[in-house]
Design a protein around this motif. Structure first.
Motif, mmCIF file in Angstrom:
data_model
loop_
_atom_site.group_PDB
_atom_site.id
_atom_site.type_symbol
_atom_site.label_atom_id
_atom_site.label_comp_id
_atom_site.label_asym_id
_atom_site.label_seq_id
_atom_site.Cartn_x
_atom_site.Cartn_y
_atom_site.Cartn_z
ATOM 1 N N PRO A 334 -34.682 -58.170 86.170
ATOM 2 C CA PRO A 334 -35.117 -57.831 87.526
ATOM 3 C C PRO A 334 -34.035 -58.165 88.552
ATOM 4 O O PRO A 334 -33.476 -59.269 88.519
ATOM 5 C CB PRO A 334 -36.362 -58.690 87.733
ATOM 6 C CG PRO A 334 -36.176 -59.850 86.806
ATOM 7 C CD PRO A 334 -35.405 -59.344 85.633
ATOM 8 N N TYR A 335 -33.748 -57.210 89.425
ATOM 9 C CA TYR A 335 -32.624 -57.351 90.346
ATOM 10 C C TYR A 335 -32.782 -58.534 91.287
ATOM 11 O O TYR A 335 -31.804 -59.195 91.658
ATOM 12 C CB TYR A 335 -32.424 -56.049 91.134
ATOM 13 C CG TYR A 335 -33.366 -55.874 92.287
ATOM 14 C CD1 TYR A 335 -32.993 -56.189 93.585
ATOM 15 C CD2 TYR A 335 -34.665 -55.391 92.087
ATOM 16 C CE1 TYR A 335 -33.861 -56.045 94.642
ATOM 17 C CE2 TYR A 335 -35.538 -55.236 93.139
ATOM 18 C CZ TYR A 335 -35.140 -55.565 94.419
ATOM 19 O OH TYR A 335 -36.011 -55.417 95.460
ATOM 20 N N ASP A 339 -30.193 -61.503 91.979
ATOM 21 C CA ASP A 339 -29.795 -61.916 93.332
ATOM 22 C C ASP A 339 -29.923 -63.432 93.498
ATOM 23 O O ASP A 339 -29.013 -64.104 94.003
ATOM 24 C CB ASP A 339 -30.672 -61.221 94.378
ATOM 25 C CG ASP A 339 -30.287 -59.773 94.588
ATOM 26 O OD1 ASP A 339 -29.253 -59.352 94.042
ATOM 27 O OD2 ASP A 339 -31.022 -59.062 95.297
ATOM 28 N N PHE A 340 -31.063 -63.952 93.076
ATOM 29 C CA PHE A 340 -31.316 -65.385 93.234
ATOM 30 C C PHE A 340 -30.325 -66.212 92.424
ATOM 31 O O PHE A 340 -29.790 -67.221 92.918
ATOM 32 C CB PHE A 340 -32.753 -65.713 92.801
ATOM 33 C CG PHE A 340 -33.082 -67.188 92.870
ATOM 34 C CD1 PHE A 340 -33.248 -67.825 94.094
ATOM 35 C CD2 PHE A 340 -33.194 -67.940 91.712
ATOM 36 C CE1 PHE A 340 -33.531 -69.182 94.158
ATOM 37 C CE2 PHE A 340 -33.478 -69.304 91.761
ATOM 38 C CZ PHE A 340 -33.651 -69.921 92.989
ATOM 39 N N ALA A 341 -30.053 -65.789 91.192
ATOM 40 C CA ALA A 341 -29.115 -66.526 90.332
ATOM 41 C C ALA A 341 -27.722 -66.549 90.939
ATOM 42 O O ALA A 341 -27.044 -67.591 90.950
ATOM 43 C CB ALA A 341 -29.082 -65.898 88.944
ATOM 44 N N ASN A 342 -27.269 -65.413 91.469
ATOM 45 C CA ASN A 342 -25.942 -65.369 92.084
ATOM 46 C C ASN A 342 -25.894 -66.180 93.373
ATOM 47 O O ASN A 342 -24.860 -66.764 93.709
ATOM 48 C CB ASN A 342 -25.530 -63.920 92.336
ATOM 49 C CG ASN A 342 -24.974 -63.265 91.084
ATOM 50 O OD1 ASN A 342 -23.968 -63.680 90.544
ATOM 51 N ND2 ASN A 342 -25.669 -62.241 90.600
ATOM 52 N N ALA A 343 -27.022 -66.219 94.090
ATOM 53 C CA ALA A 343 -27.088 -67.081 95.273
ATOM 54 C C ALA A 343 -26.967 -68.549 94.863
ATOM 55 O O ALA A 343 -26.294 -69.344 95.535
ATOM 56 C CB ALA A 343 -28.400 -66.848 96.024
ATOM 57 N N CYS A 344 -27.587 -68.906 93.736
ATOM 58 C CA CYS A 344 -27.481 -70.281 93.228
ATOM 59 C C CYS A 344 -26.038 -70.617 92.857
ATOM 60 O O CYS A 344 -25.564 -71.731 93.113
ATOM 61 C CB CYS A 344 -28.381 -70.460 92.006
ATOM 62 S SG CYS A 344 -30.148 -70.500 92.382
ATOM 63 N N ILE A 345 -25.330 -69.649 92.252
ATOM 64 C CA ILE A 345 -23.917 -69.871 91.910
ATOM 65 C C ILE A 345 -23.114 -70.153 93.176
ATOM 66 O O ILE A 345 -22.301 -71.078 93.228
ATOM 67 C CB ILE A 345 -23.333 -68.645 91.172
ATOM 68 C CG1 ILE A 345 -23.985 -68.481 89.804
ATOM 69 C CG2 ILE A 345 -21.822 -68.786 91.011
ATOM 70 C CD1 ILE A 345 -23.564 -67.215 89.070
ATOM 71 N N ALA A 346 -23.348 -69.345 94.204
ATOM 72 C CA ALA A 346 -22.603 -69.503 95.450
ATOM 73 C C ALA A 346 -22.881 -70.864 96.097
ATOM 74 O O ALA A 346 -21.954 -71.542 96.564
ATOM 75 C CB ALA A 346 -22.952 -68.373 96.416
#
Length: 495
Positions: A334-335, A339-346
């Motif tokens: 799910p997109y 999005d949430f995972a990449n926000a966590c990386i950032a």
């Protein structure tokens, strides 16, 4: 969502920075001289009392160790295979924890038991000579490279959020082009604000947030891989990894295997900031005991996530495992979760940047304070009233110098967006001296281990084996760097 995320992160960290705890911070060297630090606020070395604990040290280590590189370990396992990949993951965890314990024992000087605030100070106390300068060159060169690399990696995560939304709207085969330069600029602005945190001792809240983010995106990557496996998607895997003549050429297999071994080795290399982390700990219980426990917690936690992410990712994608499960779009849906995972990386990289940058800041400021002790611009703290936030202390030199450094690292990242390949080379060069050579040599000196005894020979063999791995990884990184330079297009959007 991208803009909302940046605003929320910026607001959160600003509020944390201007918390009452941080508003009390000041330059301890000048404060001790003027007599404003007294009583219970003074530590055994005359500086501001340290209050670090096992939890804060573990958070710092996890923030430094579990970088977004955990999501690239599936690719590393794909190059090496189930046997060699898993064995290397566990082996380097054991080696790094072992040498970290040695380094933790060297925090106090051998003569008077005084504290050593930096890695260079520790080397100076036990080894001295030119080894001190070699240590500084390896440590600070690596740290500068890492801050630039983190800027690039964070921008890639920001870009991945926009691309995930684009793929969701237009289909997975759509050509989604997003510029990463605005993301780099936004990351730089956030770091300019956070860089005003006076020192390592005030980073605990940021490291705890970053550690939580590490768990979050690692768990998401593992969970998505597990869900794909449960649905029947199984990649082609081999005991020895990619197959020559089918997946790769013989030369590619060799170079990529070297690079994969390097990726695994350097994913554990937090020794570059270990002494600075230990310097935040309270003197009771003894710092070396707490640091050893924190190292075990950090390395064990990292290894568990590494094995889960690496093995699940390889099982799902096989020899086609992407370089990064989330930003290279091993998964599309799910997109919103992507999005949430990449926000966590950032968010994690926002905190990790500070953990890595603080030793650089402290090194320059300590040198300048020593060179110009009477300069008000360099040494004086100014109390300022900021609307809605109250009083806080500002040092103009810290404000100017740290801002210039963040701008420098951001501009370099924009000019050379393939710098991650250079970072791999810097890591290859820095891993051996900082994680293996200096800790072992100082341990031999501290314990007065005699030459040619079994223990001495064993330690020297460990140093030699790790040197060979570092050299092979450096060769693999150079080959990868050459490929990156050939494909380099200045100021080109990420497609």
């Amino acid at each position: 969502m991208h803009r909302l995320y940046i605003d929320m992160s910026f607001t959160l960290h600003c509020l944390c920075f201007f918390s009452p705890l941080n508003m009390k911070s000041f330059d301890t060297s000048s404060a001790v001289e003027s007599g404003t630090v007294a009583g219970n606020n003074v530590d055994d070395d005359g500086g501001e009392k340290r209050t670090g604990t096992l939890m804060t040290a573990s958070a710092h280590i996890i923030t430094a160790v579990i970088g977004s590189g955990v999501l690239s370990l599936a690719w590393a396992i794909a190059q090496l295979g189930w046997v060699a990949g898993t064995v290397l993951l566990v082996s380097f965890a054991v080696v790094v924890n072992y040498t970290s314990r040695m380094l933790a024992d060297c925090y106090r000087s051998p003569d008077a038991g005084t504290r050593n605030n930096t890695y260079m100070d520790v080397v100076r106390a036990y080894l001295g000579g030119r080894k001190v300068q070699l240590c500084g060159l390896a440590q600070y060169g690596s740290l500068v490279g890492m801050t630039i690399g983190y800027t690039i990696t964070a921008s890639i995560s920001f870009v991945a959020i926009g691309k995930a939304n684009c793929f969701h709207d237009k289909g997975h085969g759509a050509k989604c082009s997003v510029s990463n330069y605005p993301a780099m600029a936004a990351f730089g602005i956030i770091q300019i604000v956070l860089s005003q945190i006076p020192n390592f001792h005030k980073l605990s809240f940021l490291s705890i947030i970053a550690a939580v983010m590490s768990f979050s995106y690692s768990s998401i990557g593992t969970g998505l891989a597990l869900a794909d496996l449960a649905s029947g998607k199984v990649g082609k895997t081999e005991l020895t990894g990619t197959v020559v003549g089918v997946d790769v050429t013989a030369s590619d297999k060799l170079w990529k295997s070297f690079q994969a071994a390097g990726n695994i080795a350097f994913s554990y290399a937090y020794s570059v900031v270990l002494v600075e982390i230990q310097d935040t700990l309270s003197s009771s219980p003894p710092e070396n005991i707490v640091m050893k426990k924190a190292s075990l917690v950090g390395v064990s936690t990292a290894t568990a996530f590494y094995i889960l992410c690496a093995c699940m990712g390889y099982a799902t994608f096989g020899s086609q495992a992407p370089g990064d499960l989330l930003t290279d779009f091993g998964f599309y849906e799910p997109y919103w979760l992507i999005d949430f995972a990449n926000a966590c990386i950032a968010v994690h990289l926002i905190g990790a940047y500070q953990v890595i940058a603080q030793p650089i800041f402290q090194f320059v400021e300590k040198k300048c304070n020593k060179a110009w002790p009477k300069s008000n611009f360099i040494t004086k703290e100014h109390s300022m009233n900021i609307p809605l936030l109250g009083k806080c202390r500002i040092n103009f030199f810290r404000l100017v110098w740290r801002t210039i450094y963040v701008i420098f690292s951001t501009v370099i990242a924009m000019i050379f967006p393939f710098f991650n390949a250079v970072l791999g080379l810097i890591g290859a060069v820095a891993f051996w001296p900082l994680t293996v050579y200096f800790p072992v040599e100082m341990h031999i000196s501290q314990k007065k281990i005699k030459k040619y005894t079994m223990r001495w020979i064993g330690l020297k063999l460990l140093v030699l084996v790790c040197l060979i791995v570092s050299l092979l990884a450096a060769v693999g990184s150079i080959v990868g760097l050459i490929s990156s330079v050939k494909a380099y297009k200045p100021f080109h959007n990420l497609d």
